[in-house]
Design a protein around this motif. Structure first.
Motif, PDB file in Angstrom:
ATOM      1  N   LEU A 178       0.834  -1.201   0.000  1.00  0.00           N
ATOM      2  CA  LEU A 178       0.000   0.000   0.000  1.00  0.00           C
ATOM      3  C   LEU A 178       0.870   1.253   0.000  1.00  0.00           C
ATOM      4  CD1 LEU A 178      -2.725  -1.035   2.599  1.00  0.00           C
ATOM      5  CD2 LEU A 178      -2.878  -1.097   0.108  1.00  0.00           C
ATOM      6  N   THR A 179       1.929   1.224   0.781  1.00  0.00           N
ATOM      7  CA  THR A 179       2.849   2.355   0.834  1.00  0.00           C
ATOM      8  C   THR A 179       3.486   2.581  -0.534  1.00  0.00           C
ATOM      9  OG1 THR A 179       3.281   1.959   3.177  1.00  0.00           O
ATOM     10  CG2 THR A 179       4.924   3.246   1.975  1.00  0.00           C
ATOM     11  N   GLU A 180       3.880   1.522  -1.204  1.00  0.00           N
ATOM     12  CA  GLU A 180       4.516   1.639  -2.525  1.00  0.00           C
ATOM     13  C   GLU A 180       3.526   2.136  -3.581  1.00  0.00           C
ATOM     14  OE1 GLU A 180       7.363   1.615  -5.545  1.00  0.00           O
ATOM     15  OE2 GLU A 180       7.488   1.797  -3.374  1.00  0.00           O
ATOM     16  N   VAL A 181       2.307   1.647  -3.566  1.00  0.00           N
ATOM     17  CA  VAL A 181       1.296   2.124  -4.517  1.00  0.00           C
ATOM     18  C   VAL A 181       1.051   3.612  -4.294  1.00  0.00           C
ATOM     19  CG1 VAL A 181      -1.155   1.984  -5.129  1.00  0.00           C
ATOM     20  CG2 VAL A 181       0.184  -0.107  -4.885  1.00  0.00           C
ATOM     21  N   ARG A 182       0.918   4.029  -3.047  1.00  0.00           N
ATOM     22  CA  ARG A 182       0.708   5.454  -2.738  1.00  0.00           C
ATOM     23  C   ARG A 182       1.895   6.290  -3.209  1.00  0.00           C
ATOM     24  NH1 ARG A 182      -1.964   8.764   1.449  1.00  0.00           N
ATOM     25  NH2 ARG A 182      -0.551  10.436   1.994  1.00  0.00           N
ATOM     26  N   ARG A 183       3.107   5.808  -2.967  1.00  0.00           N
ATOM     27  CA  ARG A 183       4.310   6.538  -3.369  1.00  0.00           C
ATOM     28  C   ARG A 183       4.349   6.718  -4.888  1.00  0.00           C
ATOM     29  NH1 ARG A 183       9.118   6.092  -5.483  1.00  0.00           N
ATOM     30  NH2 ARG A 183       8.912   3.898  -5.947  1.00  0.00           N
ATOM     31  N   ARG A 184       4.153   5.634  -5.628  1.00  0.00           N
ATOM     32  CA  ARG A 184       4.205   5.704  -7.090  1.00  0.00           C
ATOM     33  C   ARG A 184       3.125   6.615  -7.651  1.00  0.00           C
ATOM     34  NH1 ARG A 184       4.073  -0.007  -7.233  1.00  0.00           N
ATOM     35  NH2 ARG A 184       2.295   0.237  -8.601  1.00  0.00           N
ATOM     36  N   ALA A 185       1.913   6.490  -7.112  1.00  0.00           N
ATOM     37  CA  ALA A 185       0.809   7.321  -7.597  1.00  0.00           C
ATOM     38  C   ALA A 185       1.070   8.797  -7.300  1.00  0.00           C
ATOM     39  CB  ALA A 185      -0.503   6.872  -6.959  1.00  0.00           C
ATOM     40  N   SER A 186       1.579   9.092  -6.126  1.00  0.00           N
ATOM     41  CA  SER A 186       1.849  10.482  -5.747  1.00  0.00           C
ATOM     42  C   SER A 186       2.951  11.090  -6.601  1.00  0.00           C
ATOM     43  CB  SER A 186       2.232  10.558  -4.268  1.00  0.00           C
ATOM     44  OG  SER A 186       1.169  10.113  -3.454  1.00  0.00           O
TER      45      SER A 186
ATOM     46  N   LEU B  45       7.116  16.753  -2.570  1.00  0.00           N
ATOM     47  CA  LEU B  45       7.216  15.435  -1.957  1.00  0.00           C
ATOM     48  C   LEU B  45       8.660  15.049  -1.671  1.00  0.00           C
ATOM     49  CD1 LEU B  45       4.450  13.591  -3.974  1.00  0.00           C
ATOM     50  CD2 LEU B  45       4.395  14.142  -1.530  1.00  0.00           C
ATOM     51  N   ALA B  46       9.582  15.479  -2.512  1.00  0.00           N
ATOM     52  CA  ALA B  46      11.002  15.212  -2.259  1.00  0.00           C
ATOM     53  C   ALA B  46      11.452  15.906  -0.970  1.00  0.00           C
ATOM     54  CB  ALA B  46      11.844  15.674  -3.436  1.00  0.00           C
ATOM     55  N   GLU B  47      10.875  17.072  -0.691  1.00  0.00           N
ATOM     56  CA  GLU B  47      11.208  17.807   0.535  1.00  0.00           C
ATOM     57  C   GLU B  47      10.454  17.284   1.754  1.00  0.00           C
ATOM     58  OE1 GLU B  47      10.532  21.967  -0.129  1.00  0.00           O
ATOM     59  OE2 GLU B  47      11.730  21.964  -1.968  1.00  0.00           O
ATOM     60  N   HIS B  48       9.350  16.564   1.519  1.00  0.00           N
ATOM     61  CA  HIS B  48       8.501  16.065   2.604  1.00  0.00           C
ATOM     62  C   HIS B  48       8.160  14.586   2.387  1.00  0.00           C
ATOM     63  CE1 HIS B  48       7.901  20.187   3.979  1.00  0.00           C
ATOM     64  NE2 HIS B  48       7.787  20.500   2.701  1.00  0.00           N
ATOM     65  N   PRO B  49       9.167  13.712   2.421  1.00  0.00           N
ATOM     66  CA  PRO B  49       8.911  12.293   2.152  1.00  0.00           C
ATOM     67  C   PRO B  49       7.947  11.650   3.139  1.00  0.00           C
ATOM     68  CG  PRO B  49      11.125  12.611   3.012  1.00  0.00           C
ATOM     69  CD  PRO B  49      10.566  13.971   2.745  1.00  0.00           C
ATOM     70  N   GLU B  50       7.794  12.248   4.306  1.00  0.00           N
ATOM     71  CA  GLU B  50       6.856  11.698   5.290  1.00  0.00           C
ATOM     72  C   GLU B  50       5.412  11.725   4.765  1.00  0.00           C
ATOM     73  OE1 GLU B  50       6.998  16.089   6.017  1.00  0.00           O
ATOM     74  OE2 GLU B  50       8.520  14.572   5.616  1.00  0.00           O
ATOM     75  N   ALA B  51       5.141  12.591   3.808  1.00  0.00           N
ATOM     76  CA  ALA B  51       3.791  12.668   3.222  1.00  0.00           C
ATOM     77  C   ALA B  51       3.456  11.416   2.414  1.00  0.00           C
ATOM     78  CB  ALA B  51       3.681  13.906   2.339  1.00  0.00           C
ATOM     79  N   LEU B  52       4.467  10.645   2.057  1.00  0.00           N
ATOM     80  CA  LEU B  52       4.245   9.437   1.270  1.00  0.00           C
ATOM     81  C   LEU B  52       4.038   8.195   2.130  1.00  0.00           C
ATOM     82  CD1 LEU B  52       6.878  10.036  -1.530  1.00  0.00           C
ATOM     83  CD2 LEU B  52       4.402  10.345  -1.660  1.00  0.00           C
ATOM     84  N   GLU B  53       4.171   8.341   3.439  1.00  0.00           N
ATOM     85  CA  GLU B  53       3.969   7.198   4.328  1.00  0.00           C
ATOM     86  C   GLU B  53       2.487   6.856   4.365  1.00  0.00           C
ATOM     87  OE1 GLU B  53       5.703   8.196   8.088  1.00  0.00           O
ATOM     88  OE2 GLU B  53       7.648   8.590   7.177  1.00  0.00           O
ATOM     89  N   TYR B  54       2.185   5.604   4.603  1.00  0.00           N
ATOM     90  CA  TYR B  54       0.794   5.168   4.684  1.00  0.00           C
ATOM     91  C   TYR B  54       0.620   4.304   5.920  1.00  0.00           C
ATOM     92  CZ  TYR B  54      -3.685   3.076   3.722  1.00  0.00           C
ATOM     93  OH  TYR B  54      -4.987   2.683   3.828  1.00  0.00           O
ATOM     94  N   ASP B  55      -0.421   4.581   6.671  1.00  0.00           N
ATOM     95  CA  ASP B  55      -0.798   3.761   7.821  1.00  0.00           C
ATOM     96  C   ASP B  55      -2.245   3.348   7.652  1.00  0.00           C
ATOM     97  OD1 ASP B  55       1.614   3.890   9.348  1.00  0.00           O
ATOM     98  OD2 ASP B  55       1.100   5.933   9.925  1.00  0.00           O
ATOM     99  N   PHE B  56      -2.561   2.173   8.142  1.00  0.00           N
ATOM    100  CA  PHE B  56      -3.966   1.770   8.137  1.00  0.00           C
ATOM    101  C   PHE B  56      -4.767   2.803   8.921  1.00  0.00           C
ATOM    102  CE2 PHE B  56      -3.024  -2.984   7.548  1.00  0.00           C
ATOM    103  CZ  PHE B  56      -3.416  -2.946   6.218  1.00  0.00           C
ATOM    104  N   VAL B  57      -5.947   3.096   8.460  1.00  0.00           N
ATOM    105  CA  VAL B  57      -6.842   4.013   9.149  1.00  0.00           C
ATOM    106  C   VAL B  57      -7.692   3.173  10.108  1.00  0.00           C
ATOM    107  CG1 VAL B  57      -8.710   5.680   8.874  1.00  0.00           C
ATOM    108  CG2 VAL B  57      -6.883   5.547   7.156  1.00  0.00           C
ATOM    109  N   PRO B  58      -7.616   3.453  11.418  1.00  0.00           N
ATOM    110  CA  PRO B  58      -8.371   2.651  12.375  1.00  0.00           C
ATOM    111  C   PRO B  58      -9.871   2.655  12.048  1.00  0.00           C
ATOM    112  CG  PRO B  58      -6.878   4.122  13.514  1.00  0.00           C
ATOM    113  CD  PRO B  58      -6.863   4.516  12.064  1.00  0.00           C
TER     114      PRO B  58
END
Length: 67
Positions: A18-26, A36-49
């Motif tokens: 999921l993290t990789e799909v989000r990264r590639r799409a973004s 995004l290069a300046e803020h790589p944390e924006a590409l992280e993905y966590d499950f939404v509770p």
């Protein structure tokens, strides 16, 4: 026509995919790449509770998702 994707509920083991799909799409959006290069944390993905995440799987690989 291509292989029809299997749609299923996401599992915790899907998190890296999921993290990789989000990264590639973004990063596919030229206008967002520099930010995004300046803020790589924006590409992280966590499950939404308590949310339902569904994944699309083709040939065993997660190729998309929706939460």
């Amino acid at each position: 026509m291509g292989t029809k994707p299997l749609i299923r509920d996401a599992e915790p083991d899907d998190l890296p995919a999921l993290t990789e799909v989000r990264r590639r799409a973004s990063l596919a959006n030229d206008g967002d790449r520099a930010w995004l290069a300046e803020h790589p944390e924006a590409l992280e993905y966590d499950f939404v509770p308590n949310a339902r995440t569904r994944v699309a799987v083709v040939d065993g690989d997660v190729v998309g998702f929706a939460t």
